[in-house]
Write a protein that holds these residues in place. Structure first.
Motif, PDB file in Angstrom:
ATOM      1  N   LYS A  63       0.841  -1.205   0.000  1.00 58.36           N
ATOM      2  CA  LYS A  63       0.000   0.000   0.000  1.00 58.36           C
ATOM      3  C   LYS A  63       0.872   1.250   0.000  1.00 58.36           C
ATOM      4  CE  LYS A  63      -4.556   0.821   1.960  1.00 58.36           C
ATOM      5  NZ  LYS A  63      -5.412   0.618   3.145  1.00 58.36           N
ATOM      6  N   ASN A  87      -7.021   4.640  -3.093  1.00 54.99           N
ATOM      7  CA  ASN A  87      -7.050   3.285  -2.531  1.00 54.99           C
ATOM      8  C   ASN A  87      -7.517   2.352  -3.640  1.00 54.99           C
ATOM      9  OD1 ASN A  87      -7.678   0.854  -1.219  1.00 54.99           O
ATOM     10  ND2 ASN A  87      -8.277   1.907   0.676  1.00 54.99           N
ATOM     11  N   ARG A  89      -7.482  -0.863  -4.138  1.00 55.84           N
ATOM     12  CA  ARG A  89      -8.247  -2.060  -3.777  1.00 55.84           C
ATOM     13  C   ARG A  89      -9.709  -1.707  -3.495  1.00 55.84           C
ATOM     14  NH1 ARG A  89      -8.513  -5.410   1.380  1.00 55.84           N
ATOM     15  NH2 ARG A  89      -8.980  -7.536   0.685  1.00 55.84           N
ATOM     16  N   LEU A  90      -9.922  -0.622  -2.773  1.00 55.12           N
ATOM     17  CA  LEU A  90     -11.284  -0.181  -2.464  1.00 55.12           C
ATOM     18  C   LEU A  90     -12.023   0.228  -3.738  1.00 55.12           C
ATOM     19  CD1 LEU A  90     -13.602   0.752  -0.630  1.00 55.12           C
ATOM     20  CD2 LEU A  90     -12.365   2.923  -0.321  1.00 55.12           C
ATOM     21  N   ILE A 120     -14.366  -6.563   1.456  1.00 55.76           N
ATOM     22  CA  ILE A 120     -13.226  -5.707   1.086  1.00 55.76           C
ATOM     23  C   ILE A 120     -13.540  -4.246   1.387  1.00 55.76           C
ATOM     24  CG2 ILE A 120     -11.834  -4.859  -0.849  1.00 55.76           C
ATOM     25  CD1 ILE A 120     -12.158  -7.643  -2.128  1.00 55.76           C
ATOM     26  N   GLU A 123     -13.221  -3.685   5.069  1.00 49.72           N
ATOM     27  CA  GLU A 123     -11.822  -3.696   5.495  1.00 49.72           C
ATOM     28  C   GLU A 123     -11.108  -2.391   5.147  1.00 49.72           C
ATOM     29  OE1 GLU A 123      -9.945  -7.004   3.656  1.00 49.72           O
ATOM     30  OE2 GLU A 123     -11.196  -8.508   4.660  1.00 49.72           O
ATOM     31  N   GLU A 124     -11.491  -1.805   4.016  1.00 50.29           N
ATOM     32  CA  GLU A 124     -10.817  -0.595   3.526  1.00 50.29           C
ATOM     33  C   GLU A 124     -11.545   0.684   3.928  1.00 50.29           C
ATOM     34  OE1 GLU A 124      -7.925  -0.606   2.104  1.00 50.29           O
ATOM     35  OE2 GLU A 124      -7.725  -2.785   1.901  1.00 50.29           O
ATOM     36  N   ASP A 125     -12.437   0.596   4.922  1.00 46.00           N
ATOM     37  CA  ASP A 125     -13.188   1.769   5.405  1.00 46.00           C
ATOM     38  C   ASP A 125     -13.978   2.436   4.288  1.00 46.00           C
ATOM     39  OD1 ASP A 125     -12.227   1.472   8.040  1.00 46.00           O
ATOM     40  OD2 ASP A 125     -10.386   2.550   7.530  1.00 46.00           O
ATOM     41  N   GLY A 170      -6.542   6.776   2.327  1.00 49.33           N
ATOM     42  CA  GLY A 170      -6.501   5.340   2.603  1.00 49.33           C
ATOM     43  C   GLY A 170      -5.376   4.896   3.503  1.00 49.33           C
TER      44      GLY A 170
END
Length: 543
Positions: A63, A87, A89-90, A120, A123-125, A170
Motif C-alpha cells: 500500500k 485506494n 483495492r477499495l 473488502i 476492510e478498507e473503510d 486510505g
C-alpha cells in the motif's frame, strides 16, 4: 520498510547511481535531494515500482500513496472519486460491486461475490470513504461545491491539490511525493506540513522548497557523486554535514598526494642505486596510499546578478483606489499604496486571491512591458483594471518574469537568437557568458527554444533580465521550475539587488529573507499593506 539493494541506473554514459544499498523505515520522513538531472524522479519511480532497476532489487509495501504527475489522467471523474481512487483495492471493489448491482438479475454466484466485495469495502473503510475524502479536500482548500465537479473542469492548482489528497487517502504504509508543494499557497503548505509530521508510515518527498524540507524531514537522502547518502536531520543539517565530510576527504587526499609525491621522488632518485630495499618498501607504501577516488558532483550552481542600467526616481509607483472585477465578481477592492525605490514587496495570499491579477493591472500600465506579453501569459482579453489609477514614476524600467514564463519564449529560434534580440548591441561573448552563468553549456546556445524544459526556460528568462538590467523586477512564481541551488542563487541575487522588487512566491525562505514589505490578499478582496519584514508580520508587530 522500503529497502534498496545494489541498485544501479545509468543513461548512456551518464551514471545516476551505482551499487546503491539503503533503506527507508516507518516513522522517519526522508527528503530526496539532488540537483536537476541527478536522478531524483528516476529513483522515486524505482521505489514505486513504476520502473525496474537496471541492476539490483527494490522491496516496498503493497500500500503506497503516490502523487500523480499527470494532471489530465482523471479529467472524466469527479474530484471526490479521484481522491478515493488513491485506494486502488477499495475503488476496484466498489466498481465491481456497482456493476453487479446494475444487472437486471443477480445470480447466486453474483451474491457470493457481493459478499466478498462488501468484505473488502468494510476492510478498507469504504463506508466512510466519501466523508474521509471530503475532509482531506477541505484541508487542502477545495470547497465542498467543487467535490462533485469533474477534474477536467478544475484549475491546475485545484487539480494538484486533489491529486495530493488522492496520494494521502486510505492511510498508505508509504507515501511518495514528488514536488507536492507545486501550485500550493502558503496556508495549504502549512496544512500539508502538519499532516505529514503526524504521518506514521514511510515518507519520501522530493521538494525544492528548503523551508518545507526543514519543517518536515528527519533525514535527507542525497543523490550525488553517483550514489545516495542518507544524513540525519533536515536539509540545512545535511548541507553542513555534506560539506564537512567532503572537505575531510579532500583534505586527507591532499595529504596522501603530498606523501606519494615525496615517496615517488625518493624512488626516482635511488631506484638505480644501492638502496633497493628502501625503494621497494616505499613502492609498497605508495600502493597503500592510493588516493580515494572521488566521483564528480552533479551539483551546478548558477550565478545570478541583477543590475540596473540606471536607477529609477525615488517614488517608483502610485496606486490609487485600484479595483478589479470579473463579470461583477470583485477580486480587488479599492487598494491604495505608494512604493519607493528599493522596496521589496512580497504578495501573499490564497491561490485565486488576486495576486497575479494585481501584477497584470500594474504591468498593463508599465512603460516597458508590452501588453501583448500579458495577453500571452494570462490568456485574458479584457481590461486589466476596472477602476482606479496606476502611475509609474520617473525612469521606471520593468523586468517581468511571468508565472507562465514559457509563453514568453517564441518557438522556432535558437537560445542564442532569442536572448540576443533583447539587446542587439550586446557582444556575442556577453550573451554566451550570461548563458554560461545560468548553466547553458556552450553547445546549448544553438538549442531550439521549442524543446526547452520548464527549468531551462526559467533560467533563460533570468538571462534576459540580467541582460536588460531593469530597475524594477516583477516576479510571479519564479521558483516553480528551479532546483534548490538555483533558488538559493535567486535568493542571494534579490537580496543584493539595489532596485525595486514585486514578488509572488510560496517559498517561505524567499519571503523571509528578501521581502521588506508584505501585501497580504485577504478573503474580503482587500489587501493588507504591512511595511515591515515577514518575521514581524507573522508576530503581529504593528506596521
Amino acid at each position: 520498510m522500503i529497502s534498496v539493494s545494489n541498485v544501479s541506473m545509468r543513461f548512456g554514459a551518464k551514471v545516476l547511481f551505482d551499487e546503491v544499498s539503503t533503506g527507508f523505515t516507518p516513522g522517519k520522513r526522508y527528503g530526496l535531494t539532488g540537483p536537476n538531472g541527478a536522478g531524483k524522479s528516476t529513483f522515486m519511480k524505482l521505489l514505486t515500482g513504476e520502473i525496474d532497476p537496471q541492476k539490483g532489487t527494490v522491496v516496498h509495501p503493497k500500500k503506497i500513496g503516490v502523487l500523480s504527475q499527470d494532471q489530465f489522467a482523471f479529467d472524466q471523474y469527479r474530484a471526490i472519486d479521484t481522491v478515493i481512487m488513491g485506494n486502488k483495492r477499495l475503488w476496484a471493489a466498489t466498481e465491481e460491486r456497482d456493476q453487479i448491482y446494475s444487472k437486471p438479475e443477480i445470480t447466486d454466484a453474483d451474491g457470493m461475490r457481493l459478499g466478498e466485495l462488501e468484505g473488502i469495502v468494510g476492510e478498507e473503510d469504504g463506508y466512510t470513504a466519501e466523508s474521509d475524502a471530503a475532509i482531506l479536500l477541505q484541508g487542502l482548500d477545495i470547497p465542498d461545491e467543487v467535490h462533485e465537479r469533474k477534474m477536467g473542469e478544475l484549475q491546475g492548482g485545484q487539480k494538484v491539490r486533489v491529486l495530493l489528497a488522492q496520494a494521502l487517502f486510505g492511510n498508505p504504509q508509504a507515501l511518495l511525493l514528488d514536488e507536492p508543494t507545486n501550485h500550493l499557497d502558503l496556508d495549504s503548505i502549512h496544512w500539508l506540513k502538519n499532516f505529514l509530521n503526524r504521518y506514521e508510515g514511510v515518507l519520501i518527498v522530493i521538494s525544492h522548497d528548503r523551508h518545507f524540507l526543514n519543517g518536515v524531514c528527519t533525514h535527507i537522502a542525497d543523490i550525488d557523486y553517483e550514489t545516495i547518502i542518507t544524513y540525519t536531520g533536515n536539509y540545512d543539517d545535511m548541507v553542513v554535514a555534506k560539506t564537512q565530510i567532503r572537505s575531510q576527504i579532500e583534505g586527507q587526499n591532499a595529504q596522501r598526494e603530498k606523501k606519494i609525491a615525496q615517496l615517488n621522488e625518493f624512488i626516482a632518485r635511488f631506484s638505480a642505486g644501492t638502496r633497493s630495499s628502501q625503494v621497494q618498501s616505499r613502492r609498497k607504501e605508495v600502493e597503500r596510499l592510493q588516493v580515494t577516488e572521488l566521483a564528480k558532483s552533479n551539483i551546478q550552481r548558477p550565478f545570478l546578478k541583477f543590475e540596473q542600467k540606471r536607477p529609477s526616481g525615488k517614488h517608483i509607483l502610485e496606486l490609487e483606489a485600484l479595483t478589479k472585477s470579473y463579470d461583477d465578481a470583485p477580486v480587488i477592492r479599492s487598494f491604495t499604496a505608494s512604493i519607493t525605490r528599493g522596496e521589496k514587496i512580497a504578495l501573499m495570499g490564497r491561490n485565486g486571491a488576486g495576486k497575479t491579477t494585481l501584477l497584470n493591472a500594474l504591468l498593463a500600465k508599465s512603460p516597458t512591458v508590452p501588453e501583448s506579453e500579458l495577453r500571452k501569459t494570462s490568456g485574458y482579453d479584457g481590461e486589466f483594471l476596472t477602476g482606479g489609477k496606476v502611475i509609474w514614476g520617473h525612469e521606471a524600467a520593468v523586468g517581468y518574469f511571468a508565472q507562465d514564463h514559457k509563453a514568453l519564449i517564441e518557438p522556432g529560434m535558437t537560445v542564442f537568437q532569442w536572448l540576443h534580440q533583447w539587446d542587439l548591441s550586446a557582444a556575442h561573448e556577453e550573451i554566451r557568458g550570461l548563458l554560461g552563468q545560468m548553466l547553458f553549456p556552450r553547445d546549448d546556445a544553438d538549442k531550439r527554444t521549442d524543446v526547452l524544459s520548464g527549468g531551462e526556460a526559467a533560467r533563460l528568462i533570468f538571462c534576459k533580465l540580467m541582460l536588460q538590467k531593469p530597475n524594477i523586477l516583477v516576479l510571479d512564481e519564479p521558483t516553480n521550475h528551479l532546483d534548490l541551488e538555483s533558488i538559493n542563487a535567486l535568493n542571494i541575487a534579490l537580496q543584493r539587488y539595489q532596485g525595486t522588487v514585486l514578488l509572488v512566491t510560496h517559498d517561505e525562505d524567499l519571503i523571509d529573507e528578501v521581502a521588506t514589505r508584505i501585501w497580504h490578499f485577504e478573503g474580503d478582496h482587500k489587501i493588507t499593506d504591512f511595511k515591515g519584514v515577514y518575521e514581524e508580520y507573522q508576530a503581529g508587530v504593528p506596521a
